[in-house]
Design a protein around this motif. Sequence first.
Motif, PDB file in Angstrom:
ATOM      1  N   SER A 191       0.825  -1.199   0.000  1.00  0.00           N
ATOM      2  CA  SER A 191       0.000   0.000   0.000  1.00  0.00           C
ATOM      3  C   SER A 191       0.864   1.255   0.000  1.00  0.00           C
ATOM      4  CB  SER A 191      -0.949  -0.040   1.207  1.00  0.00           C
ATOM      5  OG  SER A 191      -1.782   1.090   1.253  1.00  0.00           O
ATOM      6  N   GLY A 249      -3.577   4.676   2.525  1.00  0.00           N
ATOM      7  CA  GLY A 249      -3.817   3.246   2.547  1.00  0.00           C
ATOM      8  C   GLY A 249      -4.750   2.688   3.594  1.00  0.00           C
ATOM      9  N   HIS A 305      -7.135   0.275   2.085  1.00  0.00           N
ATOM     10  CA  HIS A 305      -6.485  -0.970   1.663  1.00  0.00           C
ATOM     11  C   HIS A 305      -6.356  -1.917   2.849  1.00  0.00           C
ATOM     12  CE1 HIS A 305      -4.226   1.961  -1.236  1.00  0.00           C
ATOM     13  NE2 HIS A 305      -5.485   1.783  -1.602  1.00  0.00           N
ATOM     14  N   SER A 332       2.752  -1.045   3.961  1.00  0.00           N
ATOM     15  CA  SER A 332       2.471   0.260   3.371  1.00  0.00           C
ATOM     16  C   SER A 332       3.628   1.202   3.652  1.00  0.00           C
ATOM     17  CB  SER A 332       1.167   0.848   3.928  1.00  0.00           C
ATOM     18  OG  SER A 332       1.302   1.178   5.306  1.00  0.00           O
TER      19      SER A 332
END
Length: 302
Positions: free
Chosen positions: A72, A76, A79, A118
């Motif tokens: 990500s 994010g 996500h 991420s």
Amino acid sequence: MPPALAEGTDQTAADLVAADRATMLLIRHFETALLDLFARGELSGTTHTCLGQEYVPVAVSGLLEPDDHVLSNHRGHGHYLARFDDPEGLLAEIMGRAGAVCHGVGGSQHIHRPGYLSTGVQGESLPVAAGLALHLRRHRPGALACVYIGDGTWGEGAVYEALNLAALWHLPLLVVVEHNGIAQSTPTERAMAGTVAGRAAAFGLAHTQITATDPAGIRAELAPLVARVRVGAPLVAEFRTPRLGPHSKGDDTRPADQVAALADWYPAVAAAAPDLDRAQRERVARVVADVSARPPAEWTDR
């Protein structure tokens, strides 16, 4: 992750729609709660909400398997929530409270747990995803690496190095582009020459553009393409999606009427499922109350 759709089962189809809506509403209310916490001075640092884009990870996550890896970016939260349904752990991480996913050292942008990573560094995720995809091809055939990037990230050289390797090595790499038309405060057309499709074509990569906002319909369109990714045919899936909120917590330079004119899936879904909308709003409120009352997170060397 929404339940699998059983062929010919209307009730299961209805359940899938409800699950999609629940996750989309969870993400929407989580993001608005973050902005409220910032406005009240209860959060420090920064955060980047995905208001308007919630349906993208909800649709994509329904196509992912447990062995797949997700990478990500700075925007994010959706996500993560679409993959794990863990608002408590994510909010604790952002607030630096006990129960945080990364003991409070990652904050809003830098999250890690098995199968998920991420970063706030633009362009970093794609070469990492390519490396993971190579590992998966060798050691877990059938699994893929899914990486989310924005249209602004197409100005990074690492993106093209990774796409080149993905094509040359036939990597199981799914590149999800959330093309919201603005990179921080710069409209895409002022920063990127050509198109995402044209750049994918330069490497011989498959590309598809998605303008729908219905997760079930999106999955039906993407499913055969993602099946090909799993056997070594990389894909660039470009979602044309709005960014309704600011770049960060309050730095939107766009005129208010321009933002108000952007399409938003939320009013229709909230009207169609008011009880679910209320339930998810209340769920997020409970999470905020719970996490806010926790002590600070403590780093443990493990």
